[in-house]
Design an enzyme around this catalytic site. Structure first.
Site, short mmCIF file in Angstrom:
data_model
loop_
_atom_site.label_atom_id
_atom_site.label_comp_id
_atom_site.label_asym_id
_atom_site.label_seq_id
_atom_site.Cartn_x
_atom_site.Cartn_y
_atom_site.Cartn_z
N SER A 65 17.91 12.85 -15.64
CA SER A 65 18.08 12.78 -14.19
C SER A 65 17.74 14.08 -13.46
O SER A 65 17.20 14.03 -12.35
CB SER A 65 19.50 12.31 -13.83
OG SER A 65 20.47 13.18 -14.35
N GLN A 97 -1.60 4.70 2.33
CA GLN A 97 -2.87 4.10 1.94
C GLN A 97 -3.80 3.89 3.11
O GLN A 97 -3.36 3.58 4.23
CB GLN A 97 -2.63 2.75 1.24
CG GLN A 97 -3.90 2.11 0.68
CD GLN A 97 -3.61 0.91 -0.20
OE1 GLN A 97 -2.47 0.46 -0.30
NE2 GLN A 97 -4.62 0.39 -0.85
N GLN A 98 -5.08 4.07 2.85
CA GLN A 98 -6.11 3.83 3.86
C GLN A 98 -5.98 2.41 4.40
O GLN A 98 -5.90 1.45 3.63
CB GLN A 98 -7.48 4.03 3.23
CG GLN A 98 -8.65 3.92 4.18
CD GLN A 98 -9.96 4.14 3.46
OE1 GLN A 98 -10.33 3.37 2.59
NE2 GLN A 98 -10.65 5.21 3.81
N SER A 99 -5.96 2.29 5.71
CA SER A 99 -5.75 1.00 6.36
C SER A 99 -7.07 0.27 6.57
O SER A 99 -8.02 0.83 7.13
CB SER A 99 -5.06 1.20 7.71
OG SER A 99 -5.02 -0.01 8.44
N ARG A 101 -7.17 -2.08 8.56
CA ARG A 101 -7.08 -2.47 9.96
C ARG A 101 -7.71 -1.42 10.87
O ARG A 101 -8.43 -1.74 11.81
CB ARG A 101 -5.62 -2.70 10.34
CG ARG A 101 -5.45 -3.20 11.77
CD ARG A 101 -3.99 -3.33 12.14
NE ARG A 101 -3.82 -3.92 13.46
CZ ARG A 101 -2.76 -3.75 14.23
NH1 ARG A 101 -1.76 -2.98 13.81
NH2 ARG A 101 -2.68 -4.32 15.41
N ARG A 159 -11.21 -8.31 8.01
CA ARG A 159 -10.83 -7.84 6.68
C ARG A 159 -10.39 -8.96 5.75
O ARG A 159 -10.31 -8.77 4.53
CB ARG A 159 -9.72 -6.79 6.77
CG ARG A 159 -8.41 -7.34 7.33
CD ARG A 159 -7.33 -6.29 7.37
NE ARG A 159 -6.17 -6.75 8.11
CZ ARG A 159 -5.01 -6.11 8.15
NH1 ARG A 159 -4.84 -4.98 7.47
NH2 ARG A 159 -3.99 -6.58 8.86
N ARG A 177 10.70 11.89 -13.19
CA ARG A 177 11.26 10.79 -13.96
C ARG A 177 10.48 9.50 -13.70
O ARG A 177 10.21 8.73 -14.63
CB ARG A 177 12.74 10.60 -13.61
CG ARG A 177 13.50 9.75 -14.63
CD ARG A 177 14.97 9.68 -14.28
NE ARG A 177 15.76 9.12 -15.34
CZ ARG A 177 17.08 8.89 -15.24
NH1 ARG A 177 17.72 9.22 -14.12
NH2 ARG A 177 17.75 8.37 -16.25
N HIS A 181 8.10 7.13 -16.40
CA HIS A 181 8.15 5.67 -16.50
C HIS A 181 6.77 5.07 -16.23
O HIS A 181 6.32 4.16 -16.94
CB HIS A 181 9.17 5.13 -15.49
CG HIS A 181 9.23 3.64 -15.44
ND1 HIS A 181 9.75 2.88 -16.47
CD2 HIS A 181 8.83 2.76 -14.49
CE1 HIS A 181 9.67 1.60 -16.15
NE2 HIS A 181 9.12 1.50 -14.96
N ARG A 186 1.75 2.43 -17.91
CA ARG A 186 0.34 2.32 -17.51
C ARG A 186 -0.63 3.05 -18.43
O ARG A 186 -1.84 2.83 -18.30
CB ARG A 186 0.19 2.82 -16.08
CG ARG A 186 1.05 2.07 -15.06
CD ARG A 186 0.76 0.58 -15.03
NE ARG A 186 1.50 -0.09 -13.95
CZ ARG A 186 1.34 -1.36 -13.60
NH1 ARG A 186 0.47 -2.11 -14.26
NH2 ARG A 186 2.05 -1.88 -12.61
#
Length: 245
Positions: A65, A97-99, A101, A159, A177, A181, A186
């Site tokens: 922790s 994140q890149q939109s 929209r 889009r 931490r 994980h 991944r």
């Protein structure tokens, strides 16, 4: 249009990361005050090697922790929307994140899966579809603008035809931490190829910055010495753990 290439850059890491983790661990096991210890750590009164050895020994016990006090921020580009849909499922993190929209996606870059790239007919079909999609997107924006939907208003409707292969850019922050994980899941051979490539690039950066925490990080099999997956899912890289009967 062009094929996107994965790029990962470290934007920031918590300053004095090793000393901060050391101080947090010491606070758990010492009657002293971390606030008094901190100036001594910054002044170099305790060598970094001794701090690292202490942290490593405690982490081996399973106490993790205190490493949550240190975070890493990465800038990532050249990834698909298919990847980011997986990435944001790691909830103990922050994302920007890149939109689609606010950003005009005309002529968008795309991620080409390697297995499709290996098959000439499949690659041609894939790339033709990307070109057709880009043309459709651009035409939809034009029609929407002609009917009064300007700027982001046109983007947000056009889009809907964009594929999961469309390239995206994202900034993400995780504490140590959460990163352990993330890497455990991944970096595994069972993970989807694109997010596995991202995880391995991030892990290489983390190991360079903070080896005491990330030296043995990676797929679970690498730290366990055996594959924790079921018989149906093991890749065979490590033997499965057998239970004595």
């Amino acid at each position: 249009m062009s094929q996107a290439q994965l790029q990962v850059r470290l934007l920031a890491v918590t300053p004095d990361a090793l000393s901060l983790i050391y101080a947090a661990f010491r606070q758990c096991y010492s009657p002293g005050y971390a606030g008094d210890l901190w100036p001594k750590l910054l002044n170099g009164e305790l060598p970094a090697q001794e701090q690292a050895e202490f942290v490593s020994n405690i982490m081996e016990s399973g106490h993790h922790s205190p490493i949550e006090h240190v975070g890493f921020t990465f800038a990532v580009e050249g990834v698909s929307r298919a990847l980011t849909h997986q990435l944001v499922r790691h909830r103990l993190a922050s994302y920007s994140q890149q939109s689609q929209r606010y950003v005009n996606e005309s002529g968008f870059e795309y991620v080409l899966p390697p297995q499709i790239a290996k098959i000439p007919e499949a690659r041609e079909l894939f790339e033709t579809f990307m070109e057709q999609t880009a043309e459709t997107y651009a035409r939809l924006r034009e029609l929407l603008q002609e009917h009064g939907r300007k700027g982001a208003k046109a983007n947000e409707d056009a889009r809907f035809v964009l594929p999961q292969a469309a390239e995206s850019k994202i900034v993400l922050t995780m504490n140590c931490r959460s990163l352990l994980h993330f890497f455990a899941l991944r970096c595994c051979e069972r993970a989807q190829w694109e997010i596995r490539a991202l995880a391995r690039k991030m892990l290489a950066i983390c190991r360079e910055q903070l080896p005491v925490v990330f030296e043995t990080a990676g797929a679970r099999c690498e730290s366990l010495g055996h594959c924790p997956e079921g018989e149906r899912f093991t890749c065979g890289r490590y033997p499965r753990k057998t239970t004595a009967t």
